[in-house]
Structures are given as C-alpha cells and as structure tokens.
Design an enzyme around this catalytic site. Structure first.
Site, PDB file in Angstrom:
ATOM      1  N   LYS A   1      10.224 -27.060 -20.658  1.00 20.87           N
ATOM      2  CA  LYS A   1      10.752 -28.357 -20.238  1.00 20.87           C
ATOM      3  C   LYS A   1       9.691 -29.432 -20.325  1.00 20.87           C
ATOM      4  O   LYS A   1       9.997 -30.595 -20.615  1.00 20.87           O
ATOM      5  CB  LYS A   1      11.297 -28.258 -18.808  1.00 20.87           C
ATOM      6  CG  LYS A   1      12.556 -27.419 -18.758  1.00 20.87           C
ATOM      7  CD  LYS A   1      13.414 -27.725 -17.551  1.00 20.87           C
ATOM      8  CE  LYS A   1      14.698 -26.921 -17.630  1.00 20.87           C
ATOM      9  NZ  LYS A   1      15.602 -27.208 -16.518  1.00 20.87           N
TER      10      LYS A   1
ATOM     11  N   GLU B   1       9.926 -34.553 -11.221  1.00 17.39           N
ATOM     12  CA  GLU B   1      10.676 -35.705 -11.754  1.00 17.39           C
ATOM     13  C   GLU B   1      11.308 -36.469 -10.601  1.00 17.39           C
ATOM     14  O   GLU B   1      11.608 -35.882  -9.557  1.00 17.39           O
ATOM     15  CB  GLU B   1      11.829 -35.219 -12.647  1.00 17.39           C
ATOM     16  CG  GLU B   1      11.469 -34.895 -14.043  1.00 17.39           C
ATOM     17  CD  GLU B   1      12.699 -34.419 -14.837  1.00 17.39           C
ATOM     18  OE1 GLU B   1      12.518 -34.111 -15.997  1.00 17.39           O
ATOM     19  OE2 GLU B   1      13.825 -34.371 -14.267  1.00 17.39           O
TER      20      GLU B   1
ATOM     21  N   HIS C   1      24.294 -25.215 -10.195  1.00 20.22           N
ATOM     22  CA  HIS C   1      23.805 -25.693 -11.494  1.00 20.22           C
ATOM     23  C   HIS C   1      24.460 -24.995 -12.680  1.00 20.22           C
ATOM     24  O   HIS C   1      23.955 -25.044 -13.787  1.00 20.22           O
ATOM     25  CB  HIS C   1      22.274 -25.568 -11.578  1.00 20.22           C
ATOM     26  CG  HIS C   1      21.576 -26.322 -10.492  1.00 20.22           C
ATOM     27  ND1 HIS C   1      21.262 -27.651 -10.610  1.00 20.22           N
ATOM     28  CD2 HIS C   1      21.168 -25.940  -9.260  1.00 20.22           C
ATOM     29  CE1 HIS C   1      20.684 -28.058  -9.484  1.00 20.22           C
ATOM     30  NE2 HIS C   1      20.612 -27.044  -8.653  1.00 20.22           N
TER      31      HIS C   1
ATOM     32  N   ARG D   1      21.217 -24.217 -29.261  1.00 19.56           N
ATOM     33  CA  ARG D   1      22.212 -23.194 -29.613  1.00 19.56           C
ATOM     34  C   ARG D   1      23.599 -23.799 -29.468  1.00 19.56           C
ATOM     35  O   ARG D   1      23.734 -24.932 -29.021  1.00 19.56           O
ATOM     36  CB  ARG D   1      22.068 -22.019 -28.657  1.00 19.56           C
ATOM     37  CG  ARG D   1      22.105 -22.507 -27.200  1.00 19.56           C
ATOM     38  CD  ARG D   1      22.366 -21.478 -26.187  1.00 19.56           C
ATOM     39  NE  ARG D   1      22.112 -21.938 -24.842  1.00 19.56           N
ATOM     40  CZ  ARG D   1      22.969 -22.594 -24.077  1.00 19.56           C
ATOM     41  NH1 ARG D   1      24.165 -22.909 -24.545  1.00 19.56           N
ATOM     42  NH2 ARG D   1      22.660 -22.977 -22.848  1.00 19.56           N
TER      43      ARG D   1
END
Lengths: 490, 135, 490, 135
Positions: C116, C200, C235, C294
């Site tokens: 990430k 973040e 999530h 993908r």
C-alpha cells in the site's frame, strides 16, 4: 396503477407477467385448469383460481369463467398473454362491457386486424405496402385465376380467418389452382369455421421480419426496432433474433418499416403492445403480412437489445399512463437470439413429447435469460402447447450470441422427455445460419443437409460405463424389524 | 477412468485429465446418457422382439402399430378384418395441439384393434396389429 | 488466440472463466483440491487436474503444483481469478519465467501496487489524489503522532501489506494512537508476516467508489465507468452497484476519476483488467485507496451497464490482441446491482455455514444473471470463502433494479445451510438504502435500525401444516427377497 | 386449506384464493419452512434441554459450549478444572477463512473438554462443559 391483475394464461408467459407484476408490487392472480394445479405459474402467483377441465375449451378458453374469477378475487384487469383468448375480439369486448381492463388493444382494433382481408384493406388505407392480390375473400376458383394472371405465379391462397399455417396453399401453375382453392377452403372451414380464402402473390425466399410497436391512450405510438423470425417449421417460428441481419445491412429499412407499422396500427385505433409482421424480399421490398394484436412469444429479444421492459409498459399503458418514451429514445445495443425449447421429438417429425421432467438443469452466467414455465418433477400435460422454456441470449455481436447460445444449450439438461435442444445445437453450428442467409424456407432446406452429430469413442465408452453404474442395484435397503433377526435364516 | 458421482444419476468422469460430465436418464429398458446437451441411447438389455417403434418398420410378417408419444386417440380408422395397404392411416392420435395419423407399414389384414376413440394412451402403447398377406 | 487456459481457482469465478472460454472455443482446464473433486467448476471444464489437499496452502496456493498441472495438460496460459494467487507477484513472475501467459498484469505492476505504501507513492507520482498521510511505513508511534497532528484527527493506521480490513485501526484522539499502533502492527505481523504500518487521514462517511480499467500491450487503456461498493461489513463488500448514485449526481467526476485511475495504472506499467479503488467524501473529493490487480468479484455490474464482457477482453489482451474499444465507445445504460449470496448465518454474526445444499431453486426471467459455483447436493466445504452465488440484476433505473432483486431473492431457495438471502431482502427494502444515501459505515448504522420481518398468521399456520405433512412417515418400502416370504412369521 | 405437493418437500397451499408456496427443509429436530425467501422455524418435538445453541445462554447451572457451525478446532484455551469468567474464550474454531472464539456464557469451572486441537467438528457439536459456581 392497476389494482390487481388476473393472467388468463398458463406456462412461461403467465410466469413472465407475474414477475413483472411482483416487481411493480401489483397483486397477481393465476387461473388454472385441473391438470395445472401444480403448474409453476400457480406456484408463483399471489392468488389462484381453478377454472375447469384440462381441455382448453373447458378452462383457458372459457370467457365466462375467467371473468367470474376476476370478479371473485377483485381483479380490475386481465392480461391475456398470447394464444388462448389473447386475440379474441369478443373477449376484449366482454371485458370492456364488464368494466374490466383488458391489457391489450381495444376490441375494435382486434376485430379489424383479426380478419386477414380486413387487415389488408386497413393496411392499404394506411399506405402500408401489401402483397399484390385481393383484399376480399374469393367467391370461386375463377376469380382466383383472374387475379393470379394479373399478379403472376407463384401465388398463395390463405384462409381469411387463418393463422398457424392452416388453410394455406402455394400454387405454381394455373392448372393446380382449382384443386388448391378447394383444399384451402375446406381446411379453412374445418380449422376456423370460415371457408373464406383470399389470394396473394407468393414472395419467393422471403424473410419474416416484424416490427414491435407500443402505443398509449394519449395518441403516442413508437416502434422498437425489428425482429427476424425467418427460421420456421410448418409456419411456426423456432429461432428469433433482433436486430435482423438483413436490416443491419439495409439500415434505411428500419425507419421505413417502423413508420409503416405505426401507420397501420394508428389506422386501426391501436393501443398497447403489438407486432406488425412483414415479408421482405431479397431486394428489400416489404409487404404487410398481419398484425399480431398481443404480446409475442419472442418479445424478449426486443427487450434485450432496446433495454425496454415491454410487459411493464403494457401494464402502465393499460393503467392509462403516458408513454414517456419517445421514438428518439429507442436505440439498439448488441444482438439477441431466442431458442424455443419444446417438449418434442425433433428427430421424429417434431412429435410432441409430453410427460414428466425427471431431471432439469438450466444454464446461467452472463447474457443468458431463461423464461421458463416448468420445474423438475413437473409433468408436462398433453393438452397444451409444448413450449417449455425460452432460452434467450444477448451478446455484443451475432457471432458472439450464437456461441453463447451453444454454450447455454450445452449446459441445459431436460431429462425424461424429448426436446429440441440437439436440433438447436445442430442448427446454430450451421455455416449458412452463421452467414445469416435466412428465408422462411431455410429450415426445409437445412434438414436435407443436416449433419449427424458424432460422439467420440471416449463418450461412447463413458456412456456405457455410467449406464452400468446407474443400473447397479443400490445396496439392499431392507428395513427389518428387530424380531426378524432372531428367525433362523437358512 | 476416475468416476465421481456428483448428483443422483450424474457422473463426472476423468479419463486421464479429460473431464466428461454424464447425465443418465432411464427410458423404458434403455439408458439415455447426455453429454453437454447431446443424448446417447444405451441398451443394456437385449431389445425385445416385436416391441417398441422399431417393430412397425417390418415390411412383412406382423406389424404392431404403437404410439410414438402419449396422447388421446381421436379417431380409429380400421376394424378387425379390414384390409389395409402400406401407408394407409389406421389411428389418429392427438397431443399438444397436433394430430398425428399412424400409418400401416405393410399391406395386410387388421388382426387386432386395441385403440379406443377418446382414450388416453401412453407412449409406445400398442394400437393396432396387422398381419401381412402371405407371400 | 490462447491455446488452452488453466484456471487457478475454484467456485463461481472458475465457472465464469470456463463459460467465457467455452464461448470462445478455447479448451479449459480446472484444478481441484481433494474436497473439490465434485465441484461445479470441475464438472464444467474440458480437463481437470487434482492439485492436493483441502487446505488452500496445500492446493490452490501451491504455485509449483499449478505450474506443473499447466505443463502436464499443455496449457499455455493461466487465469488466476480473484483471491488465492491472483495478486501474488511471485506467481506472476514464475509464470513469466516458465513461459506461461499469466492472464493479468505483469509481475512488476503487481509488485508495485501490492504494497500500500509503494502504491501510494506511485499514485502520487501519477498525480492521482491520495489521502493526506505517509507514503512510507512508520518506524514508531511517535512518527504517527507527528503526522496525525499535521493531517488532523481522525486518522487510520493500515498494514502496508494488508487487505480485507486486517491490520487497520481508526484513531480519534492522540491518547489512543500508541495502543492502536501496537495493535495494528502486531495484527499485520500475524496476518501478513509484515508488521509495517502507515497512517492516513480518516475520511468521514466516505463512499467506496471504484473504477474499472482495461489496458492492452499496445499502449491503449480505457476506463469503463465506476462501481459503488459502499455497503460493506468488516470491510468486505456485500452489495455492489453501477453506476454510482453519487456519480450520477456529480457526472463530471466520472471522467476525472477515470482519468486518475488510468494515470495510476499507466505509471505502474499496467495491462489487462484492473480496478482502482477510491474513497469519495461528501464534497466529491476522491482519494486513491488501492489498485486491485485482478478481476473483481463485482465485475458483472460493469458488464451489465456497459455491455462489455470483461473476461473475454482479459483473454484477448493476454493473447496480445489490441483493445479495439476506444474511450468514446464506452457508454452506460440502465442500472445494475449485485448481491453476494454467502453460506453464512446472517442472524448470528455472519458465521460461516458450510454443509450440504439439500435443495436449490434459483430465479430467472428478465434482467437476472446468476454466476453460481454450486448445485443441489453440493457440500459446501469449510476450507474456502463462503461465496455461493452472485445474483446480479439489471433494470432501467435504480428503483427498478432493487425491485427486481427483491423479486429474484424471493424466488431463491437454498436449503440445508444458512445464507444471507433474508439479510438482503431486509436491506433492499430499507428506505435509506433506496434513497442511496450510502457510505462505508452504512451497514453498521442499518443493523441498529433493522426491522424484523413479521410473518402473517396465514404463513405461520401454513408452516405448521406443511411441517406436519413433511413429518408424516412414508409407506414402509421394504424390499424383501422372495425366499424370505416363506419363513414363518409369528 | 387446499394442499398440493408440487415437489419433494414443496407445497402449494390455497387458502381460499390466497396462494402460498412453502418449501420445507429439516434442520436437526426442527423443520424450516420458507416462503418467498423468508424462513420460519417450526419445532414439532419438544426442544431438548441442554442441547443446541440456546443452552449456552444460561447464566447459572451448567453451560455446554457447542459449535455454531462445522469447522476445525484451531485452539483449545482451557483445561478441565480451570476457572473461567463469563466472556472468557474457551475454544477457537475456524471455518471458511474466519476464526471464531467461543466464549463462556457464565462464571464457573471447566468440567469437561471434548474439543481437540486440529479436529474437524460438526455444527452443534459439544466442545466444553462449564459448571457455574454454586450460589
């Protein structure tokens, strides 16, 4: 909106209408004959009313019982589906008289379009091209001869009240006309209780291309592109597609034929969904054939390429809503094709094959739509049309949709009865079919060149093996009471 | 060959790495095996003589006319003792809006009429027996 | 074109790929673990190879066995599906080394986008907006505190190698940061064997909106509109739709986000299908979240509204074909929504519910697509993801598609195991869901206001009645050998 | 009420004109009846005491911790004789990529541990028995 809708039909089309109603939160009412108590359309409905014996004449064709059922459950409207009472002007008129909404055109439009000769006259008035011939029933063979000389052979004789290919005779030469006239008249009399016959120029190697229309009660009417239904056996459609490969190559025809269809429908005071059938010759001349004053079996291919739900529009229009779609809103995307899966023995003259569906496995995945009226264990009755399931595919191109249909047919298993699945697998693999060189005689020609499918040695070996496995008796499941154990066994 | 029974009457077969799905249905004495929509008939028992639709194709001897499908007998066109020619209609059976006329495959004499007008018949049910003219 | 494709996956996605291959006449090869010998993807494939034990680590994650299987059957290419090895750069690199076509992006792109933090750096270079925070893993909690002060609370800590919500902690106040940093690091270490964590700014009530892209090996790349996947639990996406109701109201965002996604993908040297995930705040600011290298589970909703077959394009692109679609060819029609039907007990913390599917009845009719990996009698193994079937609907409007999904869910019966069908029926009837006021915390809020379904007295009565009927023992079916009959029974 | 059995374990019921399709599945001793996607549980037998997931909710007496789903025991966190508080984890079971920690519903002493690490368990299988502290 409509308050409660009774569906005066059975099988896949009743299921189709029930699905639309459920999505619109309108209660649905099924009717059923004695042999249809277990039918899928009954299982899916909110309410269900028995209306009599197995024979259609004792149930699905009994106007009185259907009106009575609607009264009993408090339905305000009736969807006739296709077949049965759907094109019966007297039934539409009875609904009108009884204050029930008939989800279809007014009885006056059905009346005018129901007789082929009056429909011809109407189309002529509307400026819709018709094949050269008579608008009126012939009085005798001599009248037929005079007209045949005028329009030129070959000609075709047709029953004025006809449909489904009955009471029709193609005539190549004058010397055959008199006998053909006699045959057509008597067949018309037997089939439709009306011996009236008219004559038309026979269009050689025509395509059958039809225009879907929708009209509301506020003067709005549009056409939703065409369908090609040239693949027919005994004048019955077997494969339908949209768009038409011919129109795609002659794009100017779509608007011309669409406008001609709308003109004829307006002339008849038409509302709701309808279909104007045309014959199209190789030069692109098109001729009015007839107007089907109802939803067509093949309506899903139009839905697939236009993204418009025709049944929901039928319901909205019947409820008095305005057709908010304008002609310029109608656009076509991709290609759609439908196979009508029938309970019939395609290797044996398409003889009907009613009976129990002992196993059923249906395809899925992208671009596959199934409009089915059956389920595993359902015993297909012998009293009605043998249509089981409509397999409809959509894809980006005609080639893609054919490959998708083949894949979907390979995923389809209907056990216990014979079906036309293999017939479709063979037909869709035909190079001329893929080349889209279609005409209404296509199937007759194709049967003579049809290639027999060859199983691989591995498949034949495997078939023997699994048959042996299937035959092997299960371990004996004998439930013996405990005291038996004490008995002396030799 | 590696066989996995995946459902009732359905097998997945591995022959090396080749995979075949086979669906089996019984039809009378036969087994019908389907591979990707294509059906193959397997006869495990000896076919019985004078039974089934094959028998109707004899051009001499005895012909038993049987129904190729379930339906309703709408008309019986012959009586015992009647003389028929090959191609003559003997019984009309109706199913699913279609009428089918059963025809005699041989010239001969009607020996037996089992069909009754208005009766419902199963597939492969015997309707009429015709004996060929000697010689 | 590709010669033969091995699918290194199982379940519905393997079936999806096999269907595309069959429609393109390319032989398909399934792989299976010991518990998957009877699985649907094996039954549908042309060839099948066993690759080991039930645990994924012994089969579907074994690169060596999969490469070996491809060699054995002569496959030239491997489709990884989603999950398992699909985002494993080492596997893609191994395929490249072994001369096998990996149907996906180059290993170098997976590598760069897999972490990430490196993906954040890459997005920043490409000019794709990222949430304020670090591009680099944090060395300690104090670094985190400094950045949190800069960007402002709330903040979120995320595992650099993470996914599926693991190793993530939202922090509201500075005093909670240190503990959260410790927790996130250790969870990241346990889950991904990499304790690296970055920070973040936490976007409040964001929507999850993602852009589908397609790129070929000739420098062409396009975006195919967006999908909204804000309905999540833990999530994990549960309902996905296209277009996004938010983008429909802010149409200028589609091109902006599409171009930002393409820029990031080009920066990574991306090819084939991929998805750029964004968080979008209520003002329409969007932030790069991650790139999924993908095919996505939810790709069918994009296929439904764009009429483009993503899997077929994956195959064509992998074969070196040019992407003939231009950006201006992409247009959106109608609305599509997907429900992921899981084997889980939605009333009991969504606990997995493996076991035998004792009965299965699936919906059909217009606008319904089923991507299923199961069949009646299939024993859902406990080793894998509990996704059974993707139910995808298409209709003209969002309201219509919700009603269609409800109708289709009502037609769905999965017996023997617990599923989330009723959860969807409740959710889709929610007025706020219908109002499309979505954000990633939507479900958590909804659970607190969820209304319990009430059965009617008639249903309760009927349930008792049919249970009694179901209980009634069948007539004893004792198969007794004939000689037994002669035994003297007392 | 007019009942038509349309498939194995599926009925179409007519109550006057109202039509209901009911699909029945067995689940242990219970019947689960589905109407248009909604499932209703019917207990024909008396529910047995101390069995099934309901038992775990007791706050005194004996608690039998059972698996709510089939899976694999990945960790056993208690031994016989151990003291546990309500909310303490006792066994971790994994299925379909999800780990679930079974918790004790009561304060008490572990009386029995049937769970074995690495073993596969069925739904509703007994894992641990806990006896509440007297009083």
């Amino acid at each position: 909106m409509l308050r409660k809708v009774l569906i005066a039909n059975r099988g896949e089309i009743a299921v189709r209408v029930i699905r639309a109603l459920r999505e619109m939160n309108i209660p649905s009412v099924a009717v059923f004959s004695d042999v249809d108590r277990h039918a899928l359309h009954v299982r899916m409905a909110d309410e269900a009313v028995g209306i009599g014996g197995a024979a259609s004449a004792d149930s699905y064709l009994r106007m009185d019982k259907i009106i009575d059922a609607a009264r009993k459950v408090g339905a305000d409207s009736i969807h006739p589906g296709y077949g049965f009472l759907s094109e019966n002007a007297a039934f539409a008129a009875l609904c009108e008289k009884e204050g029930l909404i008939f989800i279809g055109p007014p009885s006056s439009a059905i009346e005018q379009l129901g007789s082929k000769t009056s429909a011809r006259q109407l189309a002529k008035r509307a400026g819709t091209p018709i094949p050269p011939g008579t608008e009126e029933a012939l009085n005798n063979a001599n009248e037929a001869k005079a007209i045949a000389r005028e329009v030129g052979y070959p000609v075709i004789l047709k029953a004025a009240s006809g449909g489904g290919g009955k009471g029709m005779r193609r005539v190549e030469r004058e010397e055959d006309l008199e006998a053909a006239f006699r045959d057509a008249s008597s067949e018309a009399e037997r089939s439709f209780r009306d011996s009236a016959v008219y004559i038309e120029k026979f269009i050689v190697r025509p395509r059958h291309i039809e225009i879907q229309i929708l009209g509301d009660h506020h003067g709005n009417m549009i056409y939703l592109g065409e369908r090609e239904c040239s693949i027919q056996r005994r004048h019955q459609k077997v494969v339908e597609e949209a768009p038409s490969p011919f129109i795609v190559n002659h794009p100017e025809l779509r608007a011309k034929m669409g406008e001609a269809a709308v003109a004829a429908a307006k002339e008849a005071g038409y509302t709701n969904a309808g279909t104007c059938e045309f014959l199209v010759d190789i030069h692109g001349n098109f001729y009015f054939l007839e107007m089907n004053t109802r939803l067509q079996v093949e309506h899903p291919v139009t839905e697939s390429i236009t993204s418009i739900d025709l049944v929901k529009w039928q319901l909205r229009i019947a409820a008095g809503e305005k057709l908010t779609l304008k002609q310029e809103d109608i656009s076509i995307r991709g290609w759609s094709m439908e196979c009508r899966l029938y309970a019939e023995d395609a290797d044996n003259g398409f003889l009907p094959s009613p009976g129990e569906i002992t196993s059923l496995s249906l395809p899925g995945g992208p671009g596959v739509r199934l409009d089915s009226g059956v389920y595993p264990g359902w015993k297909v009755p012998l009293e009605y049309d043998p249509l089981l399931i409509k397999l409809v595919a959509w894809a980006e191109t005609r080639e893609d949709v054919v490959h998708r249909l083949i894949r979907a047919l390979e995923e389809t298993h209907i056990g216990g009865i014979r079906t036309n699945v293999e017939f479709f697998l063979d037909l869709l693999a035909d190079t001329e079919f893929l080349a889209a060189d279609l005409h209404t005689g296509f199937l007759d020609e194709w049967f003579t060149r049809r290639k027999k499918h060859e199983f691989t040695p591995a498949e034949i070996e495997a078939a023997k093996r699994v048959s042996a496995l299937a035959r092997r008796p299960k371990p004996q499941q004998v439930h013996v009471k405990s005291k038996w154990k004490e008995l002396p066994l030799r | 060959m590696n066989e996995a029974k995946v459902e009732s009457m359905v097998w997945s077969l591995l022959d090396g790495h080749r995979q075949l799905e086979a669906r089996v249905d019984r039809e009378g004495e036969d087994y019908v095996v389907a591979f990707r929509g294509r059906k193959l008939r397997v006869q495990l028992e000896d076919p019985r003589a004078w039974n089934g639709s094959g028998a109707g194709k004899q051009s001499s001897g005895i012909a038993k006319i049987t129904t190729p499908m379930p339906g309703k007998v709408v008309r019986v066109l012959v009586e015992v003792g009647a003389e028929v020619k090959a191609g003559d209609g003997v019984v009309v059976v109706e199913a699913m809006k279609m009428q089918n006329e059963m025809k005699s495959p041989i010239d001969g004499i009607v020996k037996q009429v089992a069909a009754v007008e208005g009766a419902t018949v199963n597939g492969n049910q015997m309707l009429v027996v015709i004996e060929a003219h000697a010689g």
